[in-house]
Motif scaffolding. Structure first.
Motif, short mmCIF file in Angstrom:
data_model
loop_
_atom_site.label_atom_id
_atom_site.label_comp_id
_atom_site.label_asym_id
_atom_site.label_seq_id
_atom_site.Cartn_x
_atom_site.Cartn_y
_atom_site.Cartn_z
N THR A 14 -6.78 5.37 8.48
CA THR A 14 -6.09 6.44 9.21
C THR A 14 -5.69 6.01 10.61
OG1 THR A 14 -7.38 8.09 8.00
CG2 THR A 14 -6.27 8.83 9.99
N VAL A 15 -4.46 6.33 10.99
CA VAL A 15 -3.96 6.13 12.35
C VAL A 15 -3.78 7.51 12.96
CG1 VAL A 15 -2.12 5.19 13.78
CG2 VAL A 15 -2.73 4.04 11.63
N ASP B 175 -4.73 0.58 -1.27
CA ASP B 175 -5.19 1.33 -0.09
C ASP B 175 -4.13 2.37 0.30
OD1 ASP B 175 -7.51 -0.14 0.09
OD2 ASP B 175 -6.79 -1.44 1.71
N ILE B 176 -4.59 3.41 0.97
CA ILE B 176 -3.67 4.43 1.49
C ILE B 176 -3.80 4.46 3.01
CG2 ILE B 176 -3.16 6.90 1.61
CD1 ILE B 176 -4.03 7.11 -1.30
N VAL B 177 -2.67 4.37 3.70
CA VAL B 177 -2.65 4.47 5.16
C VAL B 177 -2.10 5.85 5.52
CG1 VAL B 177 -1.68 3.57 7.30
CG2 VAL B 177 -2.33 1.98 5.47
N LEU B 178 -2.94 6.66 6.16
CA LEU B 178 -2.51 7.96 6.66
C LEU B 178 -2.14 7.83 8.12
CD1 LEU B 178 -2.23 11.08 6.66
CD2 LEU B 178 -4.68 11.19 7.20
N ILE B 179 -0.91 8.22 8.46
CA ILE B 179 -0.46 8.23 9.86
C ILE B 179 -0.31 9.70 10.24
CG2 ILE B 179 1.27 7.48 11.51
CD1 ILE B 179 1.95 5.20 9.56
N ALA B 180 -1.22 10.19 11.06
CA ALA B 180 -1.32 11.63 11.31
C ALA B 180 -0.92 12.00 12.74
CB ALA B 180 -2.74 12.11 11.04
N GLY B 181 -0.49 13.24 12.89
CA GLY B 181 -0.30 13.81 14.23
C GLY B 181 1.11 14.12 14.64
N LYS B 182 2.08 13.29 14.23
CA LYS B 182 3.44 13.49 14.70
C LYS B 182 4.36 14.04 13.62
CE LYS B 182 5.18 10.84 17.82
NZ LYS B 182 4.96 11.78 18.94
N CYS C 190 0.84 -1.19 0.00
CA CYS C 190 0.00 0.00 0.00
C CYS C 190 0.88 1.25 0.00
CB CYS C 190 -0.90 0.02 1.24
SG CYS C 190 0.04 0.09 2.79
N SER C 191 0.24 2.41 -0.05
CA SER C 191 0.97 3.67 0.11
C SER C 191 0.71 4.20 1.51
CB SER C 191 0.50 4.70 -0.93
OG SER C 191 0.89 4.32 -2.22
N VAL C 192 1.75 4.76 2.13
CA VAL C 192 1.64 5.32 3.47
C VAL C 192 1.96 6.81 3.39
CG1 VAL C 192 2.51 5.24 5.84
CG2 VAL C 192 2.37 3.14 4.49
N ILE C 193 1.12 7.61 4.02
CA ILE C 193 1.36 9.05 4.07
C ILE C 193 1.58 9.47 5.52
CG2 ILE C 193 0.37 11.35 3.66
CD1 ILE C 193 -1.16 10.12 1.30
N ILE C 194 2.70 10.12 5.78
CA ILE C 194 3.02 10.64 7.12
C ILE C 194 2.74 12.13 7.11
CG2 ILE C 194 4.80 10.87 8.90
CD1 ILE C 194 4.45 7.98 8.21
N ASP C 195 1.94 12.61 8.07
CA ASP C 195 1.65 14.04 8.11
C ASP C 195 1.45 14.51 9.55
OD1 ASP C 195 0.86 16.30 5.98
OD2 ASP C 195 -0.33 16.56 7.79
N ALA D 228 -2.68 -1.33 11.09
CA ALA D 228 -3.18 -0.62 9.91
C ALA D 228 -2.53 -1.15 8.64
CB ALA D 228 -2.93 0.88 10.06
N LEU D 229 -1.22 -1.39 8.70
CA LEU D 229 -0.52 -1.92 7.52
C LEU D 229 -0.94 -3.35 7.23
CD1 LEU D 229 3.06 -0.46 8.11
CD2 LEU D 229 1.34 0.33 6.49
N ALA D 230 -1.24 -4.10 8.27
CA ALA D 230 -1.70 -5.48 8.07
C ALA D 230 -3.09 -5.50 7.43
CB ALA D 230 -1.72 -6.22 9.40
N MET D 231 -3.91 -4.53 7.77
CA MET D 231 -5.26 -4.45 7.20
C MET D 231 -5.25 -4.01 5.74
SD MET D 231 -8.42 -1.96 8.36
CE MET D 231 -8.99 -2.97 9.73
N ALA D 232 -4.26 -3.19 5.37
CA ALA D 232 -4.24 -2.56 4.05
C ALA D 232 -4.07 -3.59 2.93
CB ALA D 232 -3.12 -1.54 3.98
N ASN D 233 -4.82 -3.37 1.87
CA ASN D 233 -4.69 -4.14 0.64
C ASN D 233 -4.01 -3.28 -0.42
OD1 ASN D 233 -6.17 -6.35 1.72
ND2 ASN D 233 -8.07 -5.24 1.31
#
Length: 476
Positions: free
Chosen positions: A360-361, A439-446, A330-335, A431-436
């Motif tokens: 989203t995490v 899918d895009i996994v957004l990891i937000a906050g830090k 999947c693609s992961v976005i850190i923001d 979240a990464l285990a769930m992603a197909n």
């Protein structure tokens, strides 16, 4: 340096070797400032400062101590003015741009720096991510440093031949008078939404702190987002010459024909009737506003559109802001998005190009504004296909208590598409285990943070590094 050279009202000419606002950092011959805060009163640490060798103290009330005391109305303002004097007024040797607003400050500072450098000028940067100038780069402690560190940094920049400085000016810094005594070439405003109510108490006080920056005491000119309600208030009330920007209301600098994809954005910019095509490596409508703000600042400083277009194009990445990691799964976005408005903006931007689900995490910081927790829960669960509610700098609060407050908002709107996992690493792993695929996994906050703040200890941790660690571990 003599005391009466640092504070002209002082009747003593005792030699001062340094300044301190923390008594534990006092050395022989230092001048100690008794700052009054919501939690601590620096007057209670005056005796400790003297025991450590302070030559004098600055107070708001006379203390029963046998020492040189300079009584002032406001020790915070006195500190800012004294720091400027102690380091030889270095800000006067620099053209300084200050950017305030709830979201977008960091990205905009990097764009402005790039535009100035595209014009062949030397530019320093001070903000949430780092302090940068010449070949120097150091991680930042605060969005806007305390006055002693700030003026010491200005001096180092001026000594290194820096001509321009672009810096983030937080509402806290304005309320605490950290920037008093600095004349900004341009004061810029990005936007305004809910944040920091733990400190300001209400939105009116928070807004007033932002607005206080746009006065002749602080700046020579202003740049304002007129698509923002508070921006329109600033435009109406300020006495400063103002350059406006936006995409909806009439403005001096505006953008049309926005196109967005996972690879970035492009649009047509009009800067005082000079027209060109902007291409930026970060996507999202909010990033169009960040680039427009930077362009308006550049115009205020006298830079041409060609430098604006080159400078924006040259920014390939801002650490912790929409950083994309493509894995085989999947693609992961850190923001860094950590406000309700910020996370809504980025989720809407991702939805513009997301080929499949958004997972989203996220969490909310401890000992900070509690009113946004349920609101963020509603927004994230509504705009995501699934979300993992987790820990994010819990500080001195139990992480589970914060998560339960976020969950309350999710349940209020009847959403069930979430999983609560206290441990941030485990939440990211899940979240990464769930992603197909797609899918895009957004990891937000830090974002770019290199720590997790737990019970007063900043434990080493970084979202991007952890994602890369998992990707390597599982070959994804």
């Amino acid at each position: 340096m003599r005391l009466n050279e640092i504070i002209p009202t002082a009747e003593s000419d005792v030699e001062i070797s340094g300044l301190a606002l923390d008594s534990s950092k006092v050395k022989e011959g230092y001048l100690f400032f008794c700052l009054v805060g919501k939690v601590n009163d620096g007057h209670t640490f005056a005796a400790d400062a003297l025991a450590r060798g302070a030559a004098a103290i600055v107070v708001e009330r006379r203390l029963a101590l046998d020492c040189v005391q300079i009584e002032v109305d406001d020790t915070r303002r006195a500190l800012s003015l004294a720091a400027a004097a102690f380091y030889g007024y270095p800000s006067k040797k620099l053209r300084i741009v200050g950017i305030t607003g709830t979201n977008g400050k960091t990205t905009t500072t990097y764009i402005v720096k790039s535009i100035i450098e595209a014009s062949g000028k030397k530019c320093g940067l001070i903000g949430t991510n780092a302090v940068e100038y010449a070949d120097f780069k150091n991680e930042a402690g605060l969005t806007t440093p305390d006055p002693i560190e700030l003026h010491e940094t200005f001096k180092a920049m001026a000594d290194a031949g820096v001509e321009y400085v672009v810096m983030e000016v937080s509402a806290h810094a304005l309320a605490l008078k950290k920037t008093d005594g600095i004349m900004f070439e341009t004061a810029a405003f990005t936007n305004f939404s809910r944040d920091h109510l733990d400190f300001f108490g209400d939105m009116q006080s928070y807004a007033a702190a932002k607005k206080s920056f746009f006065t002749p005491e602080h700046a020579r000119a202003a740049v304002v987002n007129v698509d923002d309600e508070l921006g329109m208030e600033i435009l109406r009330d300020t006495a400063l010459h103002t350059v406006t920007y936006g995409a909806e209301n009439p403005s001096d600098v505006f953008g049309i024909d926005l196109e967005m994809s996972a690879d970035g954005l492009s649009y047509v910019i009009n800067m005082f009737d000079d027209v060109g095509k902007v291409k930026f490596s970060l996507t999202g409508r909010f990033n169009m506003y960040n680039t427009l703000c930077a362009a308006a600042i550049a115009s205020s400083l006298g830079f041409p559109l060609s430098a604006v277009i080159d400078g924006i194009r040259n920014v390939k990445k801002v650490d912790g802001r929409f950083n994309i990691i493509n894995t085989a799964r999947c693609s992961v976005i850190i923001d860094f998005a950590h406000t309700d408005d910020g996370i809504a903006n980025i989720l809407r931007a991702i939805r513009e190009f997301a080929p499949a689900r958004i997972i989203t995490v996220f969490g909310c910081g401890g000992n900070r504004d509690t009113t946004k927790r349920a609101i963020m829960g509603k927004i994230v669960s509504t705009l995501s296909d699934h979300c993992f509610v987790t820990s994010d700098n819990p500080r001195f609060e139990p992480p589970l208590d914060i998560i339960l407050q976020i969950e309350k908002g999710i349940k209020e709107v009847g959403n069930t598409n979430y999983t609560a996992i206290v441990d941030r690493k485990e939440a990211i792993r899940a979240a990464l285990a769930m992603a197909n695929k797609d899918d895009i996994v957004l990891i937000a906050g830090k974002g770019a943070e290199r720590y997790n703040d737990v019970m007063g200890r900043k434990q080493p941790y970084n979202d991007e590094r952890y994602v890369l660690e998992i990707a390597g571990e599982y070959g994804i």
